[in-house]
Design an enzyme around this catalytic site. Structure first.
Site, PDB file in Angstrom:
ATOM      1  N   SER A   1      -3.856   5.339   8.927  1.00  0.00           N
ATOM      2  CA  SER A   1      -4.172   4.768  10.072  1.00  0.00           C
ATOM      3  C   SER A   1      -5.072   5.502  11.097  1.00  0.00           C
ATOM      4  O   SER A   1      -4.700   6.771  11.065  1.00  0.00           O
ATOM      5  CB  SER A   1      -2.715   4.242  10.855  1.00  0.00           C
ATOM      6  OG  SER A   1      -2.966   3.728  12.144  1.00  0.00           O
ATOM      7  N   GLY A   2      -6.083   5.005  11.584  1.00  0.00           N
ATOM      8  CA  GLY A   2      -6.868   5.817  12.456  1.00  0.00           C
ATOM      9  C   GLY A   2      -8.038   6.484  11.799  1.00  0.00           C
ATOM     10  O   GLY A   2      -8.577   7.416  12.167  1.00  0.00           O
TER      11      GLY A   2
ATOM     12  N   LYS B   1     -11.297   2.742   9.318  1.00  0.00           N
ATOM     13  CA  LYS B   1     -11.670   1.699   8.321  1.00  0.00           C
ATOM     14  C   LYS B   1     -12.192   0.649   9.295  1.00  0.00           C
ATOM     15  O   LYS B   1     -13.318  -0.146   8.836  1.00  0.00           O
ATOM     16  CB  LYS B   1     -10.156   0.917   7.644  1.00  0.00           C
ATOM     17  CG  LYS B   1      -9.635   2.213   6.852  1.00  0.00           C
ATOM     18  CD  LYS B   1      -8.341   1.823   6.067  1.00  0.00           C
ATOM     19  CE  LYS B   1      -7.303   1.498   7.104  1.00  0.00           C
ATOM     20  NZ  LYS B   1      -6.512   2.458   7.764  1.00  0.00           N
TER      21      LYS B   1
ATOM     22  N   SER C   1      -3.780   0.099   2.292  1.00  0.00           N
ATOM     23  CA  SER C   1      -3.383   0.034   1.046  1.00  0.00           C
ATOM     24  C   SER C   1      -2.969   1.538   0.445  1.00  0.00           C
ATOM     25  O   SER C   1      -3.823   2.258  -0.313  1.00  0.00           O
ATOM     26  CB  SER C   1      -4.609  -0.614   0.194  1.00  0.00           C
ATOM     27  OG  SER C   1      -5.747  -0.068   0.196  1.00  0.00           O
TER      28      SER C   1
END
Ligand SMILES: Nc1ncnc2c1ncn2[C@@H]1O[C@H](COP(=O)(O)OP(=O)(O)O)[C@@H](O)[C@H]1O
Ligand SMILES: [Mg+2]
Length: 187
Positions: A22-23, A26, A94
């Site tokens: 996260s961060g 993406k 993922s």
């Protein structure tokens, strides 16, 4: 438009399968790629983890089982689109290698794994959505990289080093790969 490998003259579908914390970047890189690919007249669909969790995977949580289900759904849709010539970008954490490899097997040579690489420390420093602070305080449980596993890719087709590159450089690296592999024609 160059001939594809099947020789039909139609563009080849592909899935850019982003994985990263996260961060890590993406969504940021996806947005840049969307602009670039649409400007080339490409079809395109995006399956962003945060968006998918609001609809296709609404109600799923963050247990291993629910994470796997979420990723399998994303792979299912990405496969349906890409096999019909529609390029897809998936932008979900993922975290599990085994499930990413399932997606790879499903899509075979249409599957391009992109490791959006940034350390937990760097992502925590960025803390774009304030989630790392909440994970550290215990307000959020099962947070990838803090209190839940992240299994780094071992054989990603592309690794973008977001701690040393700008988002634009990362996006260009991906576009260059797509061109070199004949997935898109040179601009
Ligand atoms: N090379 C890079 N690629 C992508 N994002 C970067 C890069 N360098 C710095 N960043 C910053 O990192 C943050 C990534 O956030 P985001 O794209 O929402 O991550 P994710 O979708 O992986 O959770 C943004 O604030 C972005 O500006
Ligand atoms: Mg995102």
């Amino acid at each position: 438009m160059p001939e594809n490998q099947q020789g039909s003259g139609e563009p080849r579908g592909f899935t850019l399968w982003f994985t990263g914390l996260s961060g890590s970047g993406k969504t940021t890189i996806t947005n840049l790629l969307v602009k670039d690919l649409l400007a080339r007249g490409s079809k395109l669909e995006v399956l962003d983890g945060d968006v998918v969790r609001e609809n296709l995977s609404k109600g799923l949580g963050f247990s291993k089982e629910d994470r796997d289900t979420n990723i399998r759904r994303i792979a299912f849709v990405a496969n349906m689109l890409s096999r019909n010539g529609v390029p897809v970008i998936t932008a979900a954490i993922s975290p599990y290698r085994e499930i990413r490899d399932e997606a790879r097997q499903m899509m075979d040579d249409r599957f391009i794994e992109v490791y959006v690489k940034a350390s937990v420390e760097a992502c925590e420093e960025r803390d774009v959505k304030g989630l790392y602070a909440k994970a550290r305080s215990g307000e959020i449980k099962e947070f990838t990289g803090v209190s839940d596993p992240y299994e780094e890719p071992e054989n990603a087709e592309i690794v973008v080093e977001t701690e040393s590159q700008s988002p634009e450089e990362s996006a260009k690296q991906i576009v260059d790969y797509l061109e070199a592999q004949g997935f898109i024609s040179a601009n």
